[in-house]
Design an enzyme around this catalytic site. Structure first.
Site, PDB file in Angstrom:
ATOM      1  NE  ARG A  44      -3.676   0.048   0.233  1.00  0.00           N
ATOM      2  CZ  ARG A  44      -4.609  -0.076  -0.708  1.00  0.00           C
ATOM      3  NH1 ARG A  44      -5.036   1.083  -1.678  1.00  0.00           N
ATOM      4  NH2 ARG A  44      -5.293  -1.089  -0.462  1.00  0.00           N
ATOM      5  CB  SER A 100      -4.177  -5.437   9.115  1.00  0.00           C
ATOM      6  OG  SER A 100      -4.991  -6.684   8.824  1.00  0.00           O
ATOM      7  CG  HIS A 149      -6.257  -0.630   3.083  1.00  0.00           C
ATOM      8  ND1 HIS A 149      -5.725   0.511   3.289  1.00  0.00           N
ATOM      9  CD2 HIS A 149      -7.235  -0.524   2.025  1.00  0.00           C
ATOM     10  CE1 HIS A 149      -6.074   1.421   2.356  1.00  0.00           C
ATOM     11  NE2 HIS A 149      -7.139   0.767   1.470  1.00  0.00           N
ATOM     12  CB  CYS A 150      -0.828  -2.096   5.876  1.00  0.00           C
ATOM     13  SG  CYS A 150      -1.601  -1.099   7.109  1.00  0.00           S
ATOM     14  CG  LEU A 151       0.041  -6.964   4.384  1.00  0.00           C
ATOM     15  CD1 LEU A 151      -0.770  -8.167   4.712  1.00  0.00           C
ATOM     16  CD2 LEU A 151       1.363  -6.952   4.321  1.00  0.00           C
TER      17      LEU A 151
END
Length: 352
Positions: A103, A341, A343-345
Site C-alpha cells: 500500500r 494488516s 489494507h496496508c499489504l
C-alpha cells in the site's frame, strides 16, 4: 504510451484515483520474505494468514505478486497450490524487495474515465520517515510494475504513502496531520504545497484532515487505521469506548473533526462509528489492531479479525455499511504483529 515520465500532471491530463470499491483488474502484493516486520518464527506463523488473504482476493480478480527472487517465486507457487489457489489468477513480477507493505511503496493507479487510459504515480518511499532502512528496492516497485504493465509513469518527487490517503472517488481525500505533515516525510514543504501535489497527482479537488492515528501504528497515524470511506459521502470512523484506553482521546478528536467536515457538494459526512477491538497485545506489545484496515475487492470486503470480543460487532456494522457486498472476515492475529494488516499489504489496480 510506455513507462516514461509524463510532462503534464495526471490532473491536467484528466486522470483521477478511483474509489477502492470501483471494479479491480487486480490487487498487487509484495510477498514478505525477511524478518524486517516479523522477527524470528513470526514470519512463518503469519504466512498461512497471508496465503488465505491471497486466496480470498483471487476469488474475484487477479493477484499480482512481487517476489524478491526466482526461488521465492517458486516457493510461493508451491504454497499457493497447497492452499488451493487457482494459479491462473496469479501474476508475478520478480524483483528485489525490502518489506511487505505494498500500500505504501507500491504503484498508485490513476485512470482517465473518458479515455479508459491508466497511469501509475510513482511517489517516493522512505519507510515511514526513515524508520526501517534499507528501502531502496521497495522504492523502485512502482516503476517495475509500470514496465510490466506497459503503463506510463509519473514521479511527483515527494514522499507519499498509500495508507495515508483515503478516497471517495468523487474529488475528496481524507488524510491525517500527524502523518502527512510530519517533518520526517517532506520537511521542505508546507501544508498547502503538499495539498497541491495531492490535487495534481491524484486528480482530486478537496483534502480533509483529521488529527492523528492509533497506538502501535509506526506510520505516524495512517488514515486507513482510523477512517474509511464506504461510499461517496459515508465513512466508518473508529471509536474507542473505554475512556482509559490510549486511543480514546485521539479518536474522539478525529470524530469531532469529521462531524464538522463538508464534501465538495457541500454535504455533511455520514458517519458510522466502528468500534476498536479490545487492545490487541502480543508479547507485551500493543499492536495497531483495527477493523478499519479492510480491503475492498471484487470478491467482497476483507476484514481483519483478531479472535477478539469485538469482532462480531464490527462485522455486523460493516455488513450494514456495505449492502450488497460480501464481508469476508479473515484472521490477522499473526499479521498484525508487523504493525499493519490487509489494507496496508495491498494496492488495487482498477479495471478500465
Amino acid at each position: 504510451m510506455t513507462a516514461n515520465s509524463a510532462s503534464s500532471t495526471p490532473r491536467e491530463l484528466g486522470f483521477t484515483f478511483p474509489a477502492e470499491w470501483a471494479p479491480h483488474r487486480a490487487t498487487w502484493l509484495t510477498f514478505p520474505h525477511n524478518d524486517a516486520s516479523w522477527q524470528g518464527d513470526k514470519l512463518a506463523k503469519m504466512r498461512p494468514q497471508y496465503l488465505a488473504f491471497i486466496k480470498a482476493i483471487s476469488q474475484g480478480e487477479k493477484v499480482g505478486v512481487i517476489a524478491n527472487d526466482e526461488a521465492l517465486k517458486q516457493f510461493i507457487i508451491g504454497e499457493l497450490d497447497k492452499t488451493g489457489v487457482d494459479l491462473n489468477k496469479i501474476e508475478f513480477i520478480v524483483k528485489p524487495t525490502n518489506d511487505a507493505w505494498c500500500r505504501d511503496h507500491g504503484p498508485s493507479f490513476v485512470v482517465n474515465p473518458k479515455t479508459g487510459e491508466k497511469m501509475i504515480v510513482d511517489w517516493g518511499h522512505n519507510a515511514w520517515g526513515g524508520k526501517y532502512p534499507p528501502y531502496d528496492d521497495d522504492n523502485r516497485t512502482p516503476r517495475a510494475v509500470a514496465e510490466y504493465l506497459n503503463l506510463p509513469v509519473v514521479n511527483p518527487g515527494i514522499i507519499m504513502e498509500g495508507g495515508s490517503v483515503e478516497f471517495n472517488g468523487a474529488g475528496t481525500i481524507l488524510t491525517s496531520e500527524s502523518c502527512l505533515l510530519n517533518l520526517n516525510r517532506n520537511p521542505h514543504l508546507k501544508q498547502a504545497q503538499i495539498e497541491q501535489h495531492l490535487f495534481d497527482y491524484y486528480g482530486v479537488e478537496q483534502i480533509l484532515w483529521v488529527e492523528g492515528g492509533i497506538e502501535g501504528d509506526d506510520t505516524d497515524g495512517h488514515i486507513d487505521d482510523t477512517t474509511r470511506f464506504v461510499n461517496e459521502d459515508t465513512v466508518v470512523a473508529c471509536v474507542e469506548s473505554n475512556p482509559a484506553d490510549d486511543n480514546y482521546k485521539m479518536l474522539q478528536t478525529n470524530l469531532g473533526m469529521l462531524k464538522n467536515m463538508r464534501l465538495v457538494s457541500g454535504k455533511q459526512l455520514n458517519i458510522i462509528e466502528l468500534p476498536m477491538p479490545k487492545a490487541v497485545v502480543i508479547d507485551g506489545f500493543r499492536t495497531p489492531g483495527s477493523y478499519a484496515n479492510f480491503l475492498i475487492c471484487n470478491a467482497g470486503v476483507i476484514v481483519p479479525v483478531f479472535n477478539n470480543p469485538h469482532d462480531q460487532v464490527a462485522i455486523d456494522i460493516l455488513e450494514k455499511a456495505f449492502p450488497g457486498r460480501k464481508i469476508i472476515p479473515l484472521l490477522a492475529t499473526e499479521i498484525i504483529w508487523g504493525q499493519g494488516s490487509f489494507h496496508c499489504l495491498s494496492q488495487q489496480e482498477p479495471l478500465v
